[in-house]
Design a protein around this motif. Sequence first.
Motif, PDB file in Angstrom:
ATOM      1  N   GLU A   2       0.845  -1.184   0.000  1.00  0.00           N
ATOM      2  CA  GLU A   2       0.000   0.000   0.000  1.00  0.00           C
ATOM      3  C   GLU A   2       0.883   1.237   0.000  1.00  0.00           C
ATOM      4  O   GLU A   2       1.918   1.264   0.670  1.00  0.00           O
ATOM      5  CB  GLU A   2      -0.895   0.054   1.234  1.00  0.00           C
ATOM      6  N   ILE A   3       0.447   2.254  -0.739  1.00  0.00           N
ATOM      7  CA  ILE A   3       1.143   3.539  -0.782  1.00  0.00           C
ATOM      8  C   ILE A   3       0.135   4.610  -0.395  1.00  0.00           C
ATOM      9  O   ILE A   3      -0.891   4.779  -1.051  1.00  0.00           O
ATOM     10  CB  ILE A   3       1.715   3.832  -2.185  1.00  0.00           C
ATOM     11  N   ASP A   4       0.422   5.333   0.681  1.00  0.00           N
ATOM     12  CA  ASP A   4      -0.430   6.409   1.188  1.00  0.00           C
ATOM     13  C   ASP A   4       0.159   7.730   0.700  1.00  0.00           C
ATOM     14  O   ASP A   4       1.196   8.171   1.202  1.00  0.00           O
ATOM     15  CB  ASP A   4      -0.475   6.347   2.715  1.00  0.00           C
ATOM     16  N   LEU A   5      -0.499   8.358  -0.276  1.00  0.00           N
ATOM     17  CA  LEU A   5       0.018   9.587  -0.865  1.00  0.00           C
ATOM     18  C   LEU A   5       0.003  10.751   0.119  1.00  0.00           C
ATOM     19  O   LEU A   5       0.915  11.584   0.113  1.00  0.00           O
ATOM     20  CB  LEU A   5      -0.790   9.948  -2.119  1.00  0.00           C
ATOM     21  N   THR A   6      -1.009  10.824   0.960  1.00  0.00           N
ATOM     22  CA  THR A   6      -1.115  11.923   1.920  1.00  0.00           C
ATOM     23  C   THR A   6       0.012  11.880   2.943  1.00  0.00           C
ATOM     24  O   THR A   6       0.615  12.905   3.257  1.00  0.00           O
ATOM     25  CB  THR A   6      -2.476  11.882   2.644  1.00  0.00           C
ATOM     26  N   GLN A   7       0.303  10.694   3.439  1.00  0.00           N
ATOM     27  CA  GLN A   7       1.339  10.534   4.464  1.00  0.00           C
ATOM     28  C   GLN A   7       2.736  10.316   3.876  1.00  0.00           C
ATOM     29  O   GLN A   7       3.721  10.306   4.615  1.00  0.00           O
ATOM     30  CB  GLN A   7       0.989   9.362   5.388  1.00  0.00           C
ATOM     31  N   GLN A   8       2.808  10.088   2.543  1.00  0.00           N
ATOM     32  CA  GLN A   8       4.083   9.768   1.893  1.00  0.00           C
ATOM     33  C   GLN A   8       4.745   8.579   2.596  1.00  0.00           C
ATOM     34  O   GLN A   8       5.928   8.601   2.947  1.00  0.00           O
ATOM     35  CB  GLN A   8       5.016  10.996   1.872  1.00  0.00           C
TER      36      GLN A   8
END
Length: 107
Positions: A2-8
């Motif tokens: 998983e990649i969380d764009l908001t949290q980088q």
Amino acid sequence: MEIDLTQQRGTFYIDGQAAMEFPVCTGRKGYETPTGTYTIKEKRRHHRSNIYHVSMPCFMRLTYDGIGLHVGEIRATPASHGCIRLPHEACLPIFHAVSPGTKVVIY
């Protein structure tokens, strides 16, 4: 994965359990990393971008138009041309653990 764009941040899972969390650097304004569910289409240990002419070690392709995960510089804010950069110490073991077809969720 998983990649969380908001949290980088990224999370790599093995058998449904979080095995590693790591910082990422994703696409800057105008080159945003696309959200969605993808699968790794190919892996190339020594890849060179034919668009930007830069080395992209441990490249794991997500789209045929050039988006993938690879070793790269990590910054506090999005700075790539759409790819997901991972630190070497996270990318190398992930590169060896995944195979084409591995699911990657970007949100």
